[in-house]
Write a protein that holds these residues in place. Sequence first.
Motif, PDB file in Angstrom:
ATOM      1  N   GLY A 125       0.937  -1.052  -0.008  1.00  0.00           N
ATOM      2  CA  GLY A 125      -0.080  -0.534  -0.145  1.00  0.00           C
ATOM      3  C   GLY A 125       0.844   1.081  -0.253  1.00  0.00           C
ATOM      4  O   GLY A 125       0.313   2.020  -0.831  1.00  0.00           O
ATOM      5  N   ILE A 126       2.055   1.292   0.976  1.00  0.00           N
ATOM      6  CA  ILE A 126       2.676   2.496   0.813  1.00  0.00           C
ATOM      7  C   ILE A 126       3.838   2.558  -0.515  1.00  0.00           C
ATOM      8  O   ILE A 126       3.502   3.458  -1.019  1.00  0.00           O
ATOM      9  CB  ILE A 126       4.274   2.538   2.256  1.00  0.00           C
ATOM     10  CG1 ILE A 126       3.286   2.277   3.359  1.00  0.00           C
ATOM     11  CG2 ILE A 126       4.765   3.695   1.542  1.00  0.00           C
ATOM     12  CD1 ILE A 126       3.630   2.247   4.228  1.00  0.00           C
ATOM     13  N   VAL A 127       3.752   1.445  -1.052  1.00  0.00           N
ATOM     14  CA  VAL A 127       4.803   1.450  -2.484  1.00  0.00           C
ATOM     15  C   VAL A 127       3.827   2.436  -3.331  1.00  0.00           C
ATOM     16  O   VAL A 127       4.280   2.877  -3.891  1.00  0.00           O
ATOM     17  CB  VAL A 127       5.330   0.711  -2.434  1.00  0.00           C
ATOM     18  CG1 VAL A 127       6.015   0.688  -4.300  1.00  0.00           C
ATOM     19  CG2 VAL A 127       6.356   0.201  -1.400  1.00  0.00           C
ATOM     20  N   SER A 128       2.633   1.456  -3.270  1.00  0.00           N
ATOM     21  CA  SER A 128       1.943   2.014  -4.618  1.00  0.00           C
ATOM     22  C   SER A 128       1.281   3.037  -4.063  1.00  0.00           C
ATOM     23  O   SER A 128       0.642   4.412  -5.356  1.00  0.00           O
ATOM     24  CB  SER A 128       0.410   1.336  -5.084  1.00  0.00           C
ATOM     25  OG  SER A 128       0.080   0.938  -3.943  1.00  0.00           O
ATOM     26  N   GLY A 129       0.989   3.685  -2.584  1.00  0.00           N
ATOM     27  CA  GLY A 129       0.200   5.313  -2.875  1.00  0.00           C
ATOM     28  C   GLY A 129       1.171   6.230  -3.012  1.00  0.00           C
ATOM     29  O   GLY A 129       0.775   7.716  -3.184  1.00  0.00           O
ATOM     30  N   LEU A 130       2.980   6.175  -2.812  1.00  0.00           N
ATOM     31  CA  LEU A 130       3.599   7.178  -3.213  1.00  0.00           C
ATOM     32  C   LEU A 130       3.423   7.815  -4.612  1.00  0.00           C
ATOM     33  O   LEU A 130       4.045   8.460  -4.972  1.00  0.00           O
ATOM     34  CB  LEU A 130       4.337   6.262  -2.435  1.00  0.00           C
ATOM     35  CG  LEU A 130       4.924   6.986  -0.743  1.00  0.00           C
ATOM     36  CD1 LEU A 130       6.161   6.335   0.148  1.00  0.00           C
ATOM     37  CD2 LEU A 130       4.581   8.608  -0.698  1.00  0.00           C
ATOM     38  N   ARG A 131       3.998   6.027  -5.181  1.00  0.00           N
ATOM     39  CA  ARG A 131       4.420   6.261  -6.140  1.00  0.00           C
ATOM     40  C   ARG A 131       3.679   6.611  -7.078  1.00  0.00           C
ATOM     41  O   ARG A 131       3.892   7.350  -8.292  1.00  0.00           O
ATOM     42  CB  ARG A 131       4.638   4.796  -6.986  1.00  0.00           C
ATOM     43  CG  ARG A 131       6.332   4.261  -6.636  1.00  0.00           C
ATOM     44  CD  ARG A 131       6.731   4.438  -7.345  1.00  0.00           C
ATOM     45  NE  ARG A 131       8.467   3.826  -6.732  1.00  0.00           N
ATOM     46  CZ  ARG A 131       8.755   2.944  -7.241  1.00  0.00           C
ATOM     47  NH1 ARG A 131       7.688   2.590  -8.254  1.00  0.00           N
ATOM     48  NH2 ARG A 131       9.449   2.399  -6.881  1.00  0.00           N
ATOM     49  N   GLY A 132       2.333   6.497  -7.052  1.00  0.00           N
ATOM     50  CA  GLY A 132       0.886   7.099  -8.145  1.00  0.00           C
ATOM     51  C   GLY A 132       0.872   5.721  -9.227  1.00  0.00           C
ATOM     52  O   GLY A 132       1.321   4.622  -9.279  1.00  0.00           O
ATOM     53  N   ARG A 133      -0.183   6.548 -10.173  1.00  0.00           N
ATOM     54  CA  ARG A 133      -0.083   5.190 -11.353  1.00  0.00           C
ATOM     55  C   ARG A 133       0.713   4.766 -12.001  1.00  0.00           C
ATOM     56  O   ARG A 133       1.866   5.847 -11.706  1.00  0.00           O
ATOM     57  CB  ARG A 133      -1.350   6.227 -12.367  1.00  0.00           C
ATOM     58  CG  ARG A 133      -2.150   6.631 -11.453  1.00  0.00           C
ATOM     59  CD  ARG A 133      -3.375   7.305 -12.150  1.00  0.00           C
ATOM     60  NE  ARG A 133      -4.908   7.185 -11.431  1.00  0.00           N
ATOM     61  CZ  ARG A 133      -5.586   6.723 -11.086  1.00  0.00           C
ATOM     62  NH1 ARG A 133      -5.831   5.169 -11.541  1.00  0.00           N
ATOM     63  NH2 ARG A 133      -6.490   6.411 -10.209  1.00  0.00           N
ATOM     64  N   GLY A 134       0.898   3.893 -12.170  1.00  0.00           N
ATOM     65  CA  GLY A 134       2.656   3.477 -13.004  1.00  0.00           C
ATOM     66  C   GLY A 134       1.748   1.818 -13.125  1.00  0.00           C
ATOM     67  O   GLY A 134       1.506   1.176 -12.182  1.00  0.00           O
ATOM     68  N   PHE A 135       3.036   0.857 -13.249  1.00  0.00           N
ATOM     69  CA  PHE A 135       2.776  -0.590 -13.290  1.00  0.00           C
ATOM     70  C   PHE A 135       2.912  -1.057 -11.227  1.00  0.00           C
ATOM     71  O   PHE A 135       2.067  -1.955 -12.140  1.00  0.00           O
ATOM     72  CB  PHE A 135       4.219  -1.074 -13.846  1.00  0.00           C
ATOM     73  CG  PHE A 135       3.692  -2.318 -13.448  1.00  0.00           C
ATOM     74  CD1 PHE A 135       5.316  -2.987 -12.984  1.00  0.00           C
ATOM     75  CD2 PHE A 135       3.549  -3.482 -14.590  1.00  0.00           C
ATOM     76  CE1 PHE A 135       5.223  -4.074 -13.075  1.00  0.00           C
ATOM     77  CE2 PHE A 135       4.014  -4.256 -13.972  1.00  0.00           C
ATOM     78  CZ  PHE A 135       4.366  -4.641 -13.681  1.00  0.00           C
ATOM     79  N   LEU A 136       3.172  -0.442 -10.513  1.00  0.00           N
ATOM     80  CA  LEU A 136       3.805  -0.978  -9.994  1.00  0.00           C
ATOM     81  C   LEU A 136       2.040  -1.134  -8.989  1.00  0.00           C
ATOM     82  O   LEU A 136       1.434  -2.540  -8.728  1.00  0.00           O
ATOM     83  CB  LEU A 136       4.856  -0.337  -8.785  1.00  0.00           C
ATOM     84  CG  LEU A 136       5.098  -1.348  -7.630  1.00  0.00           C
ATOM     85  CD1 LEU A 136       5.181  -2.766  -8.018  1.00  0.00           C
ATOM     86  CD2 LEU A 136       5.955  -0.278  -6.838  1.00  0.00           C
ATOM     87  N   ASP A 137       1.013   0.463  -9.316  1.00  0.00           N
ATOM     88  CA  ASP A 137       0.624   0.884  -8.084  1.00  0.00           C
ATOM     89  C   ASP A 137      -0.813  -0.113  -9.225  1.00  0.00           C
ATOM     90  O   ASP A 137      -1.704  -1.099  -8.552  1.00  0.00           O
ATOM     91  CB  ASP A 137       0.364   2.173  -9.025  1.00  0.00           C
ATOM     92  CG  ASP A 137      -1.551   2.335  -8.224  1.00  0.00           C
ATOM     93  OD1 ASP A 137      -2.078   3.216  -8.824  1.00  0.00           O
ATOM     94  OD2 ASP A 137      -1.509   2.385  -6.850  1.00  0.00           O
ATOM     95  N   SER A 138      -0.696  -0.292 -10.393  1.00  0.00           N
ATOM     96  CA  SER A 138      -2.395  -1.314 -10.898  1.00  0.00           C
ATOM     97  C   SER A 138      -1.589  -2.863 -10.868  1.00  0.00           C
ATOM     98  O   SER A 138      -3.024  -3.787 -10.541  1.00  0.00           O
ATOM     99  CB  SER A 138      -1.827  -1.586 -13.112  1.00  0.00           C
ATOM    100  OG  SER A 138      -1.508  -0.076 -13.286  1.00  0.00           O
TER     101      SER A 138
END
Lengths: 308, 320, 339
Positions: free
Chosen positions: A117-130
């Motif tokens: 959650g932290i990583v995808s929340g910080l990064r925003g839209r992108g591969f990891l988030d998806s």
Amino acid sequence: MGRYVLRRLLQLVPVFVGTTFLIYVLVWAIPGNPFAGMCGERPCPDSFITMMTDKYNLDDNVFVQYFKYMGNLASGDFGETFSGLDVGELISLRYPVSVRLALVAVAIEAVIGLVAGIVSGLRGRGFLDSLVLVSTLFLIAIPTFVTGFVLQILLGFQWEIMTPTVSSEANWSELIIPGFVLGSLSMAYVSRLTRTSIAENKRSDYIRTALAKGQPHHRIVWVHLLRNSLIPVLTFLGTDIGSLMGGAVVTEGIFGINGIGRLVYDGILSKEGVVVTGVVVLLVIVFLVVNLIIDLLYAVLDPRIRYD
Amino acid sequence: MTDPSAAAAGTATRDVESYVVAPEHLEDVKPGRPRGLWSDAWRDLRRRPLFIVAGAVIVLLVVIAVFPGLFTNADPNLTDLARSRKPPSSGAWFGYDLQGRDVYARVIYGTRWSLLVGIGSAVFTVLIGSVLGILAGFAGGWVDGLLSRVGEVFFGLPFVLGAIVILTIFRNAGVNGALPIVGVVVVSLAVLSWPVAMRIMRSAAISAKQQDYVKAARALGARPARIVFRHLLPNCLAPVLVYATIALGAFIGAEATLSFLGIGLRDPAVSWGVMISDSRNFIRVAPHMLLFPAGFLTVTVLAFVMLGDAVREALDPKLR
Amino acid sequence: MTDMTTEPGLLPDPPLLEVDNLFVEFRTGDGVARVLNGVSYSVDAGETLAVLGESGSGKSVTALAIMGILDVPPAVVTGGEIRFRGENLLAVSEQRRTEVRAQGVAMIFQDALSALNPVFTVGFQIEEQLRVRLGMTRREARVRAVELLDVVRIPHASRRVRQYPHEFSGGMRQRAMIAMSLALDPEVLIADEPTTALDVTVQAQIMDLLAEIQTERRMGLVLITHDLGVVAEVADRIAVMYAGRIVEHADAVSLYRMPGHPYTAALMDSLPRLDRKGGELNTIKGLPPSLLNIPPGCPFHPRCLMAQDLCRTDVPTGHRLGLGRTSACHFAEELVRSV
């Protein structure tokens, strides 16, 4: 704060009584022969029935039954199963296993869920988030027992990384895979909740102020952002502990864990009313107490919430 | 102060329309069309791939449920022990189960029961929860206190255990026949889940009650019933709708779990959960008995959860 | 747009803070919004510059650009310079930019309740700057924080320092935010609508406080607002913004007495006045232009009561109207003379 706790405790009492009474009625007071099947193929002899009826107060009306039962519980007497086993002992043997399983599950779901959650929340839209979004979606959709089966087959039978079933001591390391299975749904929720919370708080005014103050970026994230974003997540984890300790019938069944869930399940099927009510009363207490603790924790974490 | 020249005013105003648009008016809106939360949400939803895919899957499932004959000619109940546990082949895409029944046909026919349970439970849960929630939120006071305590009583029952107890009672009472069995499961799920719906509705009602438009309605003398239906309800529906969609998926999954434990649906209402339960002891030798119903189950729950996600994003005014 | 702020030869040293022909775009899904189109202004030590404009005029964006905290992307600085003490902040390293933040140029925001972190005490939020950036110990920082709260006249400062933002009243919260901004002794303070969320009596107190602090510390103050009333009391110079441009730049007295731009004139005209009772309030018809689609020529021409054909085609540049006064209107001289 003290008054709030008192008020909550007082509110707990009717809820506790209501829930336990409800269960008691469902188990004992529904018409039907409670002793069916206990004596094998033949109907039970009268003397047996009389003795059992007396022992379990079945002649009294349901309210009296209930009070007598709760009275016994209060003094620590959980009663005996129909075959004479002490229910209290059974519970004390099996409950710690369930607690260990629940703790492992929460630990796993917290670690993986928070990181994702932290990583995808910080990064925003992108591969990891998806990736996180899709995988959590699957975890939410696949029922626990399917996950359990699949992992058991893959890890236990095919690749033989673990024993397919858990031994009777059920030590911590054996509980890792079952804990993962048990916590898989919540893990999905934790990561989504964290992700949303961080993504929302990222854009808030106080973060802009912290930037304007010239604070270093890592401090803004780890001190300012996280401290706010994690509040809902931590409270969720807390309530999850409460519900997971309520027994994991499915997971315990698949992995052969001698926990409280299995105990109750068997009790229901074999109509051991004492076991069922005893365990459920215990679980309800735990659940209510944990919820109260979580509410207090929430007030500690968020200074805007002050109960008085 | 300067005096505006009439001629200048004339030439200036002619161009006003083409330029005097703030960003929010840039969209192609026909004059006079009201733009509310729901029409906005629908327009947003239509464009989301998540919604389109999930919606298509659900529509397909509903068709399968209503017209299973369109998708298979085989009889789901026809047993032939000679074919017991045979793996997938061109004649039977999903293979055969323990009693030689066509797994594909059973999966197709089982769609109806799984969906019925999901939809029925969701509808009942939302109905009970919403009514009580609005009542509690709007009335406040002791009504709220009482209803909330009652909700907590039911909420405190551990879900699986409560379901097992209730369903065991019904089973012992001798409930038979497809629809009654489904009904019993629906009732059990609804009884255990309504507190969640009530809580959502209640908090939505409480925050809506404090909005100025409700106070205005009250000041204008609107009767409580009118306030509830005309003002509160439309604005409280959104969070409950999101919950209902996701809960639908969860209920279908819950039914499968209960059937797996042996107390959910059973013959003649054969759902995917029942099939998975039946396959339990043969997973290693005949995995197809587990995989296909589990696959359908997963896809169905996934579709509803995705739908719920899409609906939530569309209805969230903060994301506009 | 040419430089509108200084007469050559009048100010030998460069201004403390200077925005020079700044262009900023927002790249959005709907297109490119030209948010700042050649904004220039400056402020000196001890001087108060008021930046006046409606929402969407770009006044806050300019401030965020100065601080270097624009959301990049979607925002992109496409031209111009921002000079602090002569150093172009757009050309230095991020490290240097961070150094200048709060220590050279500080900023306070409109809504103190949301601008302060709700889960930390006010003391913590002031002290963290002192500890992290000045290396003070906890005790030293605590002492200094209490001093700062005293400066902004918060009573019982030593108790208040341990309280949370939501425990303060609106006015006191704003004071606390001011105290926080002064922690590193900045030379310029940008105040973005500091009193908009407060009621009138508190507004006056806060403005007095700001004026006092500014005088004591010889700080430059950039006051961003849409409130003409607030500006009249406090400002030395006023820059009026519209559609990402400065349309008029003048000293306060001249501006109020003799607006040199139709927009300024219309703003003045729309103020309710005690000596004009009855009738409707004047408004400026229409809305500000969408920044995705700014009209050619003068951006104000669709709403301007004086618009001529020239206005539709030629972008007006700064017309000098006298000492240190400019207006971006083709007919600025006529406007001024007709008063």
